[in-house]
Design a protein around this motif. Structure first.
Motif, mmCIF file in Angstrom:
data_model
loop_
_atom_site.group_PDB
_atom_site.id
_atom_site.type_symbol
_atom_site.label_atom_id
_atom_site.label_comp_id
_atom_site.label_asym_id
_atom_site.label_seq_id
_atom_site.Cartn_x
_atom_site.Cartn_y
_atom_site.Cartn_z
ATOM 1 N N UNK A 156 -2.585 5.720 4.761
ATOM 2 C CA UNK A 156 -3.889 5.644 5.431
ATOM 3 C C UNK A 156 -4.979 6.296 4.582
ATOM 4 N N UNK A 157 -4.681 7.469 4.026
ATOM 5 C CA UNK A 157 -5.666 8.165 3.199
ATOM 6 C C UNK A 157 -5.953 7.371 1.930
ATOM 7 N N UNK A 158 -4.898 6.821 1.329
ATOM 8 C CA UNK A 158 -5.071 6.033 0.105
ATOM 9 C C UNK A 158 -5.990 4.844 0.354
ATOM 10 N N UNK A 207 0.829 -1.201 0.000
ATOM 11 C CA UNK A 207 0.000 0.000 0.000
ATOM 12 C C UNK A 207 0.863 1.250 0.000
ATOM 13 N N UNK A 208 2.016 1.171 0.654
ATOM 14 C CA UNK A 208 2.894 2.349 0.712
ATOM 15 C C UNK A 208 3.320 2.789 -0.685
ATOM 16 N N UNK A 209 3.643 1.816 -1.559
ATOM 17 C CA UNK A 209 4.054 2.143 -2.929
ATOM 18 C C UNK A 209 2.876 2.690 -3.729
ATOM 19 N N UNK A 210 1.714 2.078 -3.557
ATOM 20 C CA UNK A 210 0.530 2.543 -4.274
ATOM 21 C C UNK A 210 0.147 3.949 -3.828
ATOM 22 N N UNK A 211 0.241 4.191 -2.527
ATOM 23 C CA UNK A 211 -0.087 5.515 -1.998
ATOM 24 C C UNK A 211 0.886 6.564 -2.527
ATOM 25 N N UNK A 212 2.169 6.186 -2.627
ATOM 26 C CA UNK A 212 3.158 7.131 -3.147
ATOM 27 C C UNK A 212 2.816 7.528 -4.578
ATOM 28 N N UNK A 213 2.404 6.551 -5.383
ATOM 29 C CA UNK A 213 2.045 6.850 -6.772
ATOM 30 C C UNK A 213 0.793 7.711 -6.859
ATOM 31 N N UNK A 235 -13.975 2.513 -4.615
ATOM 32 C CA UNK A 235 -14.093 1.273 -5.379
ATOM 33 C C UNK A 235 -14.839 0.175 -4.634
ATOM 34 N N UNK A 236 -15.206 0.414 -3.386
ATOM 35 C CA UNK A 236 -16.031 -0.540 -2.669
ATOM 36 C C UNK A 236 -15.287 -1.728 -2.098
ATOM 37 N N UNK A 237 -13.960 -1.721 -2.148
ATOM 38 C CA UNK A 237 -13.182 -2.831 -1.604
ATOM 39 C C UNK A 237 -11.786 -2.317 -1.265
ATOM 40 N N UNK A 238 -11.013 -3.095 -0.547
ATOM 41 C CA UNK A 238 -9.676 -2.663 -0.149
ATOM 42 C C UNK A 238 -8.698 -2.839 -1.301
ATOM 43 N N UNK A 239 -7.574 -2.121 -1.289
ATOM 44 C CA UNK A 239 -6.569 -2.324 -2.339
ATOM 45 C C UNK A 239 -6.101 -3.776 -2.426
ATOM 46 N N UNK A 240 -5.899 -4.419 -1.264
ATOM 47 C CA UNK A 240 -5.439 -5.807 -1.279
ATOM 48 C C UNK A 240 -6.451 -6.750 -1.892
#
Length: 323
Positions: free
Chosen positions: A242-244, A230-236, A252-257
């Motif tokens: 946490x905000x990402x 998540x840290x890499x995705x949030x950086x992008x 999107x109705x679901x978690x990134x994972x």
């Protein structure tokens, strides 16, 4: 799955009835898809009144249902909750006993519940009705927060578009990922939303809309092999982790994972259908890392091992992947 029956009764809703016809009733032989033997049934043939006042003439009784591989139940009016025609109940019980699929869309879940077939099972319905559903049927494990639920060969769904997701979920299991994707393209809908996505988002127009994540999700799809914390995705996305994570789920109705896991599974399905890559290579290409992890995900999510999936759905001629 060759034979599909949709059971309707007075008060049926046109949209949910129509989506069952769209998913299972259209002739798609020009797309290389064998048509189903599709029938519309009712307990007492004749004029069946819809929820918006028009009537539809249904000529077939319930007899075909005993040969159907799938029976679909459309929503029923609130006044009919808690009741079921004994003839329909017996048809459903025989279908489950012989291992046929049964799908209830939206408040059609109340029909299934009244038959007793949902007792002890997990199920869902439209979020507006879930409290009443749980109160009326305390033996059912009601999940009000998901798009659809599969418990063995019984599928219940939330309303409207979630019914499309449930239909595509079943088509994916019966016909494979590529065929289900082709049907989705013809329907001009996303190939499939995961059943665990939220039915309902409190902000209909969230501050960050899905297009805000399109660059990130596109990059994720192009890099499924990589570890994607998540840290890499949030950086992008130029957000804090946490905000990402919070905004991704809101939008999107679901978690990134969970979203990433679903995309990896879908990619692995396509590789198993369209290539002769070994399981270790499929696992690496789709981001699972090893054949053992790939196998665990297949069994947990699809109820079948990767080798069995390939045996069922392998294409003799590779089909180009679509966006």
């Amino acid at each position: 799955m060759e034979r599909v029956a949709v059971i309707v009764q007075d008060g049926f809703t046109p949209f949910e009835f129509g989506l069952a016809c769209e998913a299972f009733g259209l002739d798609r032989t020009d797309d290389g898809i064998e048509p189903f033997d599709f029938r519309v049934l009712t307990a007492d043939p004749g004029a069946i009144r819809s929820s918006i006042g028009y009537t539809m003439n249904v000529e077939a009784d319930l007899s075909f249902a005993d040969k159907a591989d799938l029976i679909v139940l459309t929503p029923i009016p609130r006044a009919q909750w808690g009741t079921i025609d004994p003839r329909v109940a017996e048809v459903l019980k025989r279908a489950v006993a012989r291992g046929a699929w049964v799908m209830a869309i939206c408040s059609g879940s109340f029909l299934l519940a009244a038959s007793g077939l949902l007792d002890g099972r997990r199920a869902t319905t439209h979020w507006m009705y879930s409290d009443a559903f749980a109160d009326m049927y305390p033996l059912i494990d009601v999940d009000p927060d998901v798009l659809y639920v599969q418990d063995e060969r019984i599928i219940t769904s939330a309303g409207t578009a979630a019914g499309i997701d449930a239909c595509l979920h079943l088509l994916r299991q019966e016909l494979g990922a590529e065929i289900a994707n082709r049907i989705a393209r013809r329907m001009v809908v996303a190939p499939q939303r995961d059943g665990g996505q939220a039915q309902f988002i409190n902000k209909p127009l969230p501050a960050v809309q899905s297009l805000s994540f399109s660059a990130v999700t596109d990059w994720m799809l192009q890099n499924l092999r990589e570890d994607l914390p998540v840290e890499e995705l949030a950086r992008r996305a130029q957000m804090s982790p946490r905000t990402f994570a919070r905004r991704f789920k809101t939008d999107l109705g679901t978690t990134p994972g969970a979203w990433l896991g679903r995309q990896r599974l879908m990619h692995a399905q396509l590789l198993l259908e369209q290539t002769d890559l070994g399981l270790e290579q499929v696992a690496w290409e789709s981001g699972f890392g090893s054949a053992a992890v790939l196998r665990q995900n297949f069994v947990r999510k699809l109820g079948v091992a990767p080798t069995a999936y390939r045996g069922n759905f392998s294409c003799t001629t590779p089909i180009p992947a679509s966006a």
